[in-house]
Enzyme design. Sequence first.
Site, PDB file in Angstrom:
ATOM      1  N   GLU A  94       0.822  -1.207   0.000  1.00 55.16           N
ATOM      2  CA  GLU A  94       0.000   0.000   0.000  1.00 55.16           C
ATOM      3  C   GLU A  94       0.854   1.255   0.000  1.00 55.16           C
ATOM      4  O   GLU A  94       1.973   1.263   0.525  1.00 55.16           O
ATOM      5  CB  GLU A  94      -0.928  -0.014   1.221  1.00 55.16           C
ATOM      6  CG  GLU A  94      -1.961  -1.120   1.098  1.00 55.16           C
ATOM      7  CD  GLU A  94      -2.867  -1.270   2.312  1.00 55.16           C
ATOM      8  OE1 GLU A  94      -3.955  -1.847   2.140  1.00 55.16           O
ATOM      9  OE2 GLU A  94      -2.520  -0.831   3.414  1.00 55.16           O
ATOM     10  N   CYS A 107       3.512   8.539   0.938  1.00 55.89           N
ATOM     11  CA  CYS A 107       4.051   7.627   1.941  1.00 55.89           C
ATOM     12  C   CYS A 107       4.150   6.268   1.253  1.00 55.89           C
ATOM     13  O   CYS A 107       3.132   5.730   0.807  1.00 55.89           O
ATOM     14  CB  CYS A 107       3.121   7.579   3.151  1.00 55.89           C
ATOM     15  SG  CYS A 107       3.625   6.373   4.382  1.00 55.89           S
ATOM     16  N   CYS A 114       6.564  -7.115   6.910  1.00 53.67           N
ATOM     17  CA  CYS A 114       7.700  -6.586   7.662  1.00 53.67           C
ATOM     18  C   CYS A 114       8.123  -7.623   8.694  1.00 53.67           C
ATOM     19  O   CYS A 114       7.284  -8.325   9.246  1.00 53.67           O
ATOM     20  CB  CYS A 114       7.307  -5.287   8.356  1.00 53.67           C
ATOM     21  SG  CYS A 114       8.699  -4.490   9.173  1.00 53.67           S
ATOM     22  N   CYS A 118       6.622  -4.676  15.203  1.00 55.71           N
ATOM     23  CA  CYS A 118       6.290  -3.624  16.169  1.00 55.71           C
ATOM     24  C   CYS A 118       4.840  -3.848  16.605  1.00 55.71           C
ATOM     25  O   CYS A 118       3.962  -4.119  15.773  1.00 55.71           O
ATOM     26  CB  CYS A 118       6.439  -2.243  15.550  1.00 55.71           C
ATOM     27  SG  CYS A 118       8.111  -1.922  14.971  1.00 55.71           S
ATOM     28  N   CYS A 121       1.663  -1.774  15.113  1.00 60.50           N
ATOM     29  CA  CYS A 121       1.581  -1.550  13.665  1.00 60.50           C
ATOM     30  C   CYS A 121       0.955  -2.747  12.973  1.00 60.50           C
ATOM     31  O   CYS A 121       1.372  -3.891  13.206  1.00 60.50           O
ATOM     32  CB  CYS A 121       2.999  -1.306  13.139  1.00 60.50           C
ATOM     33  SG  CYS A 121       3.142  -1.415  11.359  1.00 60.50           S
ATOM     34  N   CYS A 340      -1.014   6.421   9.890  1.00 60.51           N
ATOM     35  CA  CYS A 340       0.244   5.854  10.336  1.00 60.51           C
ATOM     36  C   CYS A 340       0.029   4.571  11.143  1.00 60.51           C
ATOM     37  O   CYS A 340      -0.747   4.558  12.092  1.00 60.51           O
ATOM     38  CB  CYS A 340       0.926   6.906  11.204  1.00 60.51           C
ATOM     39  SG  CYS A 340       2.602   6.525  11.556  1.00 60.51           S
TER      40      CYS A 340
HETATM   41  S1  SF4 Z   1       6.294   0.158  12.284  1.00 54.97           S
HETATM   42 FE1  SF4 Z   1       5.450  -1.569  11.155  1.00 54.97          FE
HETATM   43  S2  SF4 Z   1       6.302  -1.425   9.100  1.00 54.97           S
HETATM   44 FE2  SF4 Z   1       7.533  -0.096  10.455  1.00 54.97          FE
HETATM   45  S3  SF4 Z   1       9.213  -1.404  11.143  1.00 54.97           S
HETATM   46 FE3  SF4 Z   1       7.617  -1.615  12.688  1.00 54.97          FE
HETATM   47  S4  SF4 Z   1       6.426  -3.403  12.020  1.00 54.97           S
HETATM   48 FE4  SF4 Z   1       7.669  -2.774  10.295  1.00 54.97          FE
END
Ligand code: SF4
Length: 347
Positions: A94, A107, A114, A118, A121, A340
């Site tokens: 995206e 963005c 990923c 995190c 996220c 975000c």
């Molecule tokens: S915020 Fe999301 S996309 Fe960014 S590094 Fe952490 S897990 Fe990966």
Amino acid sequence: MKSDNKNIRHLSLPALQEYFGSIGEKPFRAKQVYEWLWLRHADSFEAMTNLSKELRQKLTEHFSLPAVKVDTVQQSNDGTIKSRFRLHDNHLVEGVLIPTDSRQTACVSSQVGCSLSCKFCATGYMDRKRNLDYDEIYDEVALINQQAQETYGKKLSNIVFMGMGEPLLNYKNVLAAIERITAPDGLGMSPKRITVSTAGVAKMIRQLGDDKVRFNLALSLHAANDKKRSEIMPINDSNNLKELIAALNYFYKATENEISFEYILFKDFNDSKEDADELIKIYRQVPADLVNIIEYNPIDMARFQKPEAKTAEEFMEYLAKNRVNARLRRSRGKDIDAACGQLANKG
Ligand code: SF4
């Protein structure tokens, strides 16, 4: 679908010229094709209308041009546009266009999924499937640039690598994409208008310094002590704050490029006066220009909440009183999961 042929955009101009020489074509043809590929952003050989039919046929037989396609587009009631892009192997990523009065910001994503997990996220709840190639990152930017012009009559002014993925774990492709985005025979954008945002890979931050890059760097800080940071960002276990502070100073000394921090406010987790004090302490150890305080956007999988407006205000006032250049970034595109941390939320 991508064929087994070599991706023509993985060839430099001299390599393309060599190929054209080998098939008895004039060298200027290579330049023409190169222009179609980057400057004019053609998504097929068919579209290269000033080449003969025979030449287009030859290129089709010899090369592939796996251009990224727009799969779906959603527009928020605040004007933000989220696009889902389909890659040649059917993976989806995206990208978001965020329009304001003075800017058109893209963005963009650098990986499919990923690996950094995190906790706040949505992308972090997906596995990392693969890195994006540099031509795919370029396509994302070029397609969002097209949207900006068609919808708002303005070209992109800024790019942030804050979409899906950790850009510094796809280092080569991100740098190669930025080279093409900033090249006069690419999109011709200024590197000063580009910010790469990292969750904190100290070794690669130093590498950016060694490579004397010209774009800006943002560190997703989100918590200002190691215990809390490791709780929400597992990468902090191997790249702690001390190492990151040293790496950011190294980067600045080598490049003098802008550094900023991103700090999402989570209710009752990192929004107290003590948290602000710790943030101020870190800010003073790095030549950072700005701290972006970001409103949290809840996602289905995480337990975090957004603090009360009053708490956020007090947090900002406290930072200002302590001479921290901080800005509260309101969420954009929340209604379409484009804000975000929300990319990949709800499938
Ligand atoms: S915020 Fe999301 S996309 Fe960014 S590094 Fe952490 S897990 Fe990966």
